[in-house]
Design an enzyme around this catalytic site. Structure first.
Site, PDB file in Angstrom:
ATOM      1  N   GLY A  80      63.796  43.649  72.069  1.00  0.00           N
ATOM      2  CA  GLY A  80      64.537  44.883  71.873  1.00  0.00           C
ATOM      3  C   GLY A  80      63.677  46.097  72.169  1.00  0.00           C
ATOM      4  O   GLY A  80      62.502  46.142  71.810  1.00  0.00           O
ATOM      5  N   ARG A 133      65.734  39.285  77.644  1.00  0.00           N
ATOM      6  CA  ARG A 133      65.493  38.025  76.933  1.00  0.00           C
ATOM      7  C   ARG A 133      65.201  36.946  77.979  1.00  0.00           C
ATOM      8  O   ARG A 133      65.710  37.007  79.095  1.00  0.00           O
ATOM      9  CB  ARG A 133      66.719  37.628  76.119  1.00  0.00           C
ATOM     10  N   ASP A 192      58.434  40.293  67.177  1.00  0.00           N
ATOM     11  CA  ASP A 192      58.037  38.932  66.821  1.00  0.00           C
ATOM     12  C   ASP A 192      58.209  37.959  67.983  1.00  0.00           C
ATOM     13  O   ASP A 192      57.312  37.163  68.278  1.00  0.00           O
ATOM     14  CB  ASP A 192      58.870  38.470  65.618  1.00  0.00           C
ATOM     15  N   THR A 223      58.814  47.700  67.691  1.00  0.00           N
ATOM     16  CA  THR A 223      60.124  47.311  67.165  1.00  0.00           C
ATOM     17  C   THR A 223      60.543  48.314  66.102  1.00  0.00           C
ATOM     18  O   THR A 223      59.707  48.762  65.306  1.00  0.00           O
ATOM     19  CB  THR A 223      60.120  45.900  66.556  1.00  0.00           C
ATOM     20  N   ASP A 264      62.298  47.659  63.581  1.00  0.00           N
ATOM     21  CA  ASP A 264      62.467  46.994  62.284  1.00  0.00           C
ATOM     22  C   ASP A 264      61.241  47.092  61.381  1.00  0.00           C
ATOM     23  O   ASP A 264      61.339  46.815  60.182  1.00  0.00           O
ATOM     24  CB  ASP A 264      62.811  45.516  62.493  1.00  0.00           C
ATOM     25  N   ASP A 303      58.753  45.111  61.139  1.00  0.00           N
ATOM     26  CA  ASP A 303      58.621  43.811  60.485  1.00  0.00           C
ATOM     27  C   ASP A 303      57.501  42.946  61.050  1.00  0.00           C
ATOM     28  O   ASP A 303      57.552  41.716  60.942  1.00  0.00           O
ATOM     29  CB  ASP A 303      59.949  43.047  60.585  1.00  0.00           C
ATOM     30  N   ARG A 320      67.854  42.707  60.495  1.00  0.00           N
ATOM     31  CA  ARG A 320      68.371  41.349  60.272  1.00  0.00           C
ATOM     32  C   ARG A 320      67.530  40.595  59.256  1.00  0.00           C
ATOM     33  O   ARG A 320      68.052  39.885  58.402  1.00  0.00           O
ATOM     34  CB  ARG A 320      68.407  40.595  61.596  1.00  0.00           C
TER      35      ARG A 320
END
Length: 319
Positions: free
Chosen positions: A11, A72, A103, A125, A127, A129, A171
């Site tokens: 992403g 992807r 990730d 990212t 996120d 994360d 997510r």
């Protein structure tokens, strides 16, 4: 080392362009040749690789997204796909690779490392994360985008005396929900890292009603469930007029904040320094405002954690 490559994968996130710029210009500063890989690991397999010059990254530091594009790539998850990628790297004489992403991108970087190809991971990212860094490139920009949206929605919630459920990205990580909810004074924040009780949420809303509160904001990280489902349950149990807003991909776009531009510049340049120092199979990050690096395999083995004290604070301040 005389020639390195850079790619973005997974992403997109605001600040990736600033990181690309830093890698390219830092490499050229040290008399390295640098090649941009278009379309992530898929482009690596296909040989979509172009030599970058100083002007190649001009006027991109302020732009969101990634000039190298991203995609992807299921093929890269196979041994055959990984071997094709390494063949392309060897064909172009690339001796080290900087991978900017999250990730999944790190998993790809780990595979290249295990095949003996020097690779450095840079966390990009929204996120936030990725273990081994306090902040990832793009998180701050996405956070401010979410805050701006909530501010606007609160104006409408106040005018119409409604409860609004706002679903944000995340997510597996609740950082966007937690930080934006605390910054905007949300009455309830639901994140994957913390259990919740619907009865407690309803009780909180009822207490607000009893003291004359006429509107509420509830932030839901997408990993918890659908914002529409929560909105329906609140309407059913409280007979409150409830509206749901899913912010979606608006959170990924936009010009990066000053924080993200500086973070990306520092991390991108650090990745080049590490390659020049002979380091490989590591990820760069920032901890307590100091640049750090960690073994990529060790970083991937760690689970992302969230500041639960911040979560408790958000509950205490929204009584």
């Amino acid at each position: 080392m005389k020639r390195i490559g850079v790619l973005t994968s997974g992403g997109d996130s605001p600040g990736m362009n600033a990181a690309i710029r830093a890698v390219v210009r830092k490499a050229i500063y040290h008399d390295l040749e640098v090649y941009g890989v278009y379309y992530g690991y898929q482009g690596l397999i296909n040989g979509d690789i172009v030599k970058m010059e100083l002007g190649s990254v001009g006027d991109i530091i302020h732009r969101g997204g990634t000039m190298l594009y991203t995609a992807r790539c299921e093929e890269f998850k196979t041994l055959e796909g990984q071997q094709k990628a390494i063949e392309q790297l060897n064909k172009f004489g690339i001796e080290g690779l900087v991978v900017i992403g999250g990730d999944g991108s790190y998993q790809g970087a780990l595979k290249l490392t295990e095949h003996g190809f020097p690779t450095i991971g840079v966390p990009g990212t929204i996120d936030n994360d990725i273990p081994g860094t306090d902040f990832t490139i793009g998180f701050d920009t996405a956070l401010n985008t979410v805050i701006d949206a909530i501010d606007k929605i609160r104006d409408t919630a106040t005018s119409h005396e409604r409860t609004y459920v706002i679903e944000v990205m995340g997510r597996h990580a609740g950082d966007l929900a937690l930080w934006s909810g605390l910054a905007d004074g949300a009455e309830t924040i639901l994140i994957p890292e913390a259990d919740y009780d619907m009865k407690d949420i309803i009780a909180r809303l009822k207490r607000g009603q009893e003291r004359g509160k006429k509107h509420s904001i509830i932030i839901v990280a997408e990993g918890i469930g659908s914002g529409f489902e929560f909105g329906d349950r609140i309407e059913e149990e409280m007979n409150l007029e409830t509206r749901v807003t899913v912010l979606g991909h608006i959170q990924r776009g936009g010009s990066p904040t000053g924080f993200d531009r500086v973070l990306a510049s520092r991390l991108g340049a650090k990745a080049v320094d590490l390659l020049l120092d002979g380091k490989a199979g590591v990820t760069v990050g920032i901890e307590k405002n100091e640049l750090v690096y960690h073994d990529i395999k060790e970083a991937l083995s760690r689970k992302h954690s969230i500041d639960l004290d911040m979560y408790k604070l958000s509950q205490q301040l929204s009584i």
